[in-house]
Write an enzyme that holds these catalytic residues in place. Sequence first.
Site, PDB file in Angstrom:
ATOM      1  CG  ASP A 255      44.685  35.090  41.233  1.00 34.37           C
ATOM      2  OD1 ASP A 255      44.599  35.462  40.038  1.00 34.37           O
ATOM      3  OD2 ASP A 255      43.818  34.383  41.783  1.00 34.37           O
TER       4      ASP A 255
ATOM      5  CG  ASP B   1      38.726  39.657  48.098  1.00 38.86           C
ATOM      6  OD1 ASP B   1      38.577  40.293  47.026  1.00 38.86           O
ATOM      7  OD2 ASP B   1      37.774  39.223  48.760  1.00 38.86           O
TER       8      ASP B   1
ATOM      9  CG  ASN C 253      43.354  41.183  34.575  1.00 38.51           C
ATOM     10  OD1 ASN C 253      42.740  41.289  33.511  1.00 38.51           O
ATOM     11  ND2 ASN C 253      43.680  40.008  35.093  1.00 38.51           N
TER      12      ASN C 253
ATOM     13  CE1 TYR D 253      32.730  40.102  33.988  1.00 39.99           C
ATOM     14  CE2 TYR D 253      31.813  40.755  31.875  1.00 39.99           C
ATOM     15  CZ  TYR D 253      32.893  40.372  32.645  1.00 39.99           C
ATOM     16  OH  TYR D 253      34.138  40.282  32.069  1.00 39.99           O
TER      17      TYR D 253
ATOM     18  CE  LYS E 125      34.754  43.097  34.067  1.00 40.55           C
ATOM     19  NZ  LYS E 125      36.124  43.138  34.618  1.00 40.55           N
TER      20      LYS E 125
ATOM     21  CB  THR F 106      40.586  33.478  30.367  1.00 38.50           C
ATOM     22  OG1 THR F 106      39.210  33.787  30.634  1.00 38.50           O
ATOM     23  CG2 THR F 106      41.167  34.512  29.426  1.00 38.50           C
TER      24      THR F 106
END
Length: 271
Positions: A37, A62, A89, A160, A164, A195
């Site tokens: 992370d 990163d 992820n 975004y 995706k 989240t």
Amino acid sequence: MTRFTGKSIIVTGAGSGIGRAAALLFAAEGGHVIAADLTEGAEETARLIGEAGGTAKAIRIDAGSEPDVIAAVDLAVAEYGGLDIVFANAGISGGMANIFDTTPELMAEVLRVNLIGPFLAIKHGAPRIAEHARETGRGGAIVLTASVAGIRSGAGSPAYSASKAGVINLAAVAAQQLSGSNVRVNALCPGLTETGMTQGVFDYAREAGKIGKVGRLNPLRRGAQPEELARAALFLASDDASYVNGQALTVDGGLSSSHPVTRQEYGLTAV
Ligand SMILES: NC(=O)c1ccc[n+]([C@@H]2O[C@H](COP(=O)([O-])OP(=O)(O)OC[C@H]3O[C@@H](n4cnc5c(N)ncnc54)[C@H](O)[C@@H]3O)[C@@H](O)[C@H]2O)c1
């Protein structure tokens, strides 16, 4: 023996949300986890796994940087003697700017993390997974986190959503290009999940006494918890999904199963 006993597994975005939930579940089933992370959440996840009796190492990376992804792969090989699974992820929302408010720089950054990140995970992870699969005779897997936003519009900003959609296609292309390698590649498409990325939505709704309205557009009429997505990611990564390849698994409470019509209420669904 559990599904991931002794398997070497990298999870990116492991410091929070779906990534942390998956890292904990992989480790609980015997996986040896690299918790990767950008933030100190990586060390926290590794600590939580250690406390629960599992095996994990943390690394700050990163996920959209090629040297960093190589470092995570090298760490997995050095620590655990090979690589079996990557759960690519890590992702960012990039905010809710519309097309006219989106700068090329914002577009590039969202694509860098959300799409180039999974591309790098495949580019550098797949050869090592294939190598290990040849040595052990066991297949390996890569799972990429996409989104319902990548299926059609309405669930994210232009940057975004485009990123995706790219991830879904990348899983299909990679599955084909890894033909014969015994490495499967699939995408996971979460719907609204509580989240770090969406905490504001859930907190605001709770404070306003409107939590019942969050996720109301799907037939389950609620948002998801990270573990519900993590369990689906583990399925795709496991031998339970040994013949699932190049697919996008949507886990959204049924949201994307309908065109946008006024839902008819029949019998039990009217309660
Ligand atoms: N939460 C949802 O409703 C939802 C819906 C669809 C898809 N997703 C996707 O699920 C994935 C996980 O997100 P989440 O919902 O668990 O959010 P989250 O914010 O809780 O977790 C994301 C993690 O990724 C890390 N990260 C961000 N940029 C990074 C980078 N460049 N390199 C390394 N790590 C980085 C963050 O530090 C964080 O720990 C993302 O790809 C997200 O787009 C989430």
